[in-house]
Write an enzyme that holds these catalytic residues in place. Structure first.
Site, PDB file in Angstrom:
ATOM      1  CB  SER A 199       0.794  55.183  48.975  1.00 41.40           C
ATOM      2  OG  SER A 199       0.682  56.535  49.321  1.00 41.40           O
ATOM      3  NE  ARG A 203       5.647  55.199  52.017  1.00 43.59           N
ATOM      4  CZ  ARG A 203       4.701  55.978  51.569  1.00 43.59           C
ATOM      5  NH1 ARG A 203       3.888  56.575  52.436  1.00 43.59           N
ATOM      6  NH2 ARG A 203       4.525  56.173  50.289  1.00 43.59           N
ATOM      7  CG  ASN A 207       7.968  50.204  56.891  1.00 39.90           C
ATOM      8  OD1 ASN A 207       9.140  49.853  56.913  1.00 39.90           O
ATOM      9  ND2 ASN A 207       7.438  50.893  55.907  1.00 39.90           N
TER      10      ASN A 207
END
Lengths: 263, 156
Positions: A199, A203, A207
């Site tokens: 994660s 993440r 982004n």
């Protein structure tokens, strides 16, 4: 500047990496990612080292003042969520925050500038934003993954950490139940541990990669729209850049704190 | 999105950066900040102590001034009393002395008068005797008529 036959080619070109080794094989290297992450890591270290070398408990100078603000910010985050005593936590959190922040910030450099400059020295592909490369974010996340176990080993010992794979998240009192729950626990705990770096890496990568993609799309939009779209997206990215660096650091601290806690 | 050896390179970079930070960056900065925090705390405590001492000193000063003032006014009052007393004493003394002198003078005067009277009497007696002698033609024997003369003198 190089001209492109189609928007698709332009996008392809800007999302491609400068690669050494056989493309597609594991034993190849993204030279641009490595180059800029190491460069930015050096920037981070030398700025902070310059401040630390002359650090005084008297009146701090301009640089020390700024650096101390950053260190204090990181330190207060650590104090909020970490309750252990491992002295690696500070350096890890500070390195992650500033390094990731720097690697994100280079995204704001005009999109075509470095690839254009690179084209003069015969480099066809160059992406200067390391965090929009999954390898960079996964590398740091795996570093954190290792640290999670290291922190756990230091407090609970290797056996203690190993035992947790069979006794958490579901605990039982009687032996038969323990035996029944052991494989279930093993599965959940393994997933839990693997999800942490996954994660973290996804993440930040998601982004930043999405940001790059949007910048590419803005770059192929009509020229009279580019400035407005570019400005708006840059301002938004400014927020995301700092936020993502902070989130990466904050989660790392929380994970390391959890690693030391007893279930 | 293809994973490759970059991930390993990145892990190594990360490890080196953390090590460098642990070795050269974090400790001196945190130490300096901690020291400064202590210094500030010490400074504040010292200021607090100084203020307290100042307060105590000013209370003490006030007390001393008040005492001195009280003492001074007491001394002045005493001096006033003493001076009045002295004046009174002097007056009394002078009055007494005056009376004494007056008394002396009076006594002297009386004495003088008495003596003058006695002398006068004596003289009158002698004159009388002389006059009488002349009248009688013979000398009155003072010794023989002493008693008479004395009586005469007294009666005069």
């Amino acid at each position: 500047m190089a001209t492109y036959d189609s928007p698709g080619e332009y996008i392809d070109h800007h999302l491609g990496h400068w690669v050494i080794g056989e493309k597609g094989s594991f034993w190849s290297l993204h030279v641009d990612t490595m180059l800029f992450s190491v460069l930015l890591g050096a920037v981070f270290f030398f700025i902070f080292y310059a401040a630390a070398r002359k650090a005084t408990s008297g009146t701090p100078g301009g640089l020390q003042n700024f650096i101390e603000t950053v260190v204090d910010f990181v330190d207060s985050n650590i104090k909020d969520s970490y309750h252990g005593t491992n002295r690696l936590i500070g350096p890890i959190a500070l390195t992650i925050f500033v390094w990731v922040l720097l690697m994100n910030i280079v995204k704001l450099i005009p999109y075509d500038l470095f690839p254009w400059l690179a084209s003069f020295v015969g480099v066809d592909y160059l992406r200067i934003n390391p965090t929009s490369d999954i390898n960079a974010t996964a590398g740091v996340a795996l570093g954190v993954f290792v640290m999670i176990f290291w922190f756990g080993f230091k407090v609970k010992g290797v056996g203690g950490v190993g035992k947790e794979f069979f006794t958490s998240p579901f605990s039982a009192q009687s032996l038969p139940f323990k035996i029944v729950l052991a494989p279930i626990n093993l599965f959940f705990k393994t997933v839990e541990e693997i999800v942490k770096p996954f994660s973290l890496a996804m993440r930040l990568f998601g982004n930043m990669y999405a940001g790059s993609l949007i910048f590419t799309l803005i770059a192929i939009s009509p020229w009279y729209m580019q400035w407005a779209l570019g400005l708006g997206w840059s301002l938004f990215k400014l927020l995301v850049i700092v936020l993502q660096a902070f989130v990466f650091m904050a989660l790392t601290i929380v994970y390391l704190s959890m690693a030391e806690e007893d279930h | 999105m293809n994973l490759n050896a970059t991930i390993l390179g990145q892990m190594v970079s990360f490890a080196i950066l953390v090590w460098l930070t642990l070795k050269f960056v974090w400790p001196p900065l945190v130490e300096a900040m901690r020291e400064r925090r202590e210094k500030i705390a010490e400074g504040l405590a010292a200021a607090e102590k100084g203020n307290k001492a100042l307060e105590e000193a000013s209370t003490e000063t006030e007390r001393l001034i008040r005492e001195a003032r009280e003492q001074a006014s007491e001394i002045i009052a005493q001096a006033n009393r003493r001076s009045t007393e002295m004046v009174e004493e002097a007056k009394t003394e002078a009055r007494r002395e005056g009376e004494r002198l007056l008394e002396n003078a009076r006594a002297q005067m009386e004495q003088d008068v008495a003596r003058a009277r006695a002398e006068l009497r004596q003289e009158v007696a002698e004159l009388t005797v002389m006059g009488a002698g002349q009248i009688l033609g013979r000398e009155v024997d003072a010794k023989a008529h002493g008693e008479l003369l004395d009586r005469l003198a007294k009666e005069l």
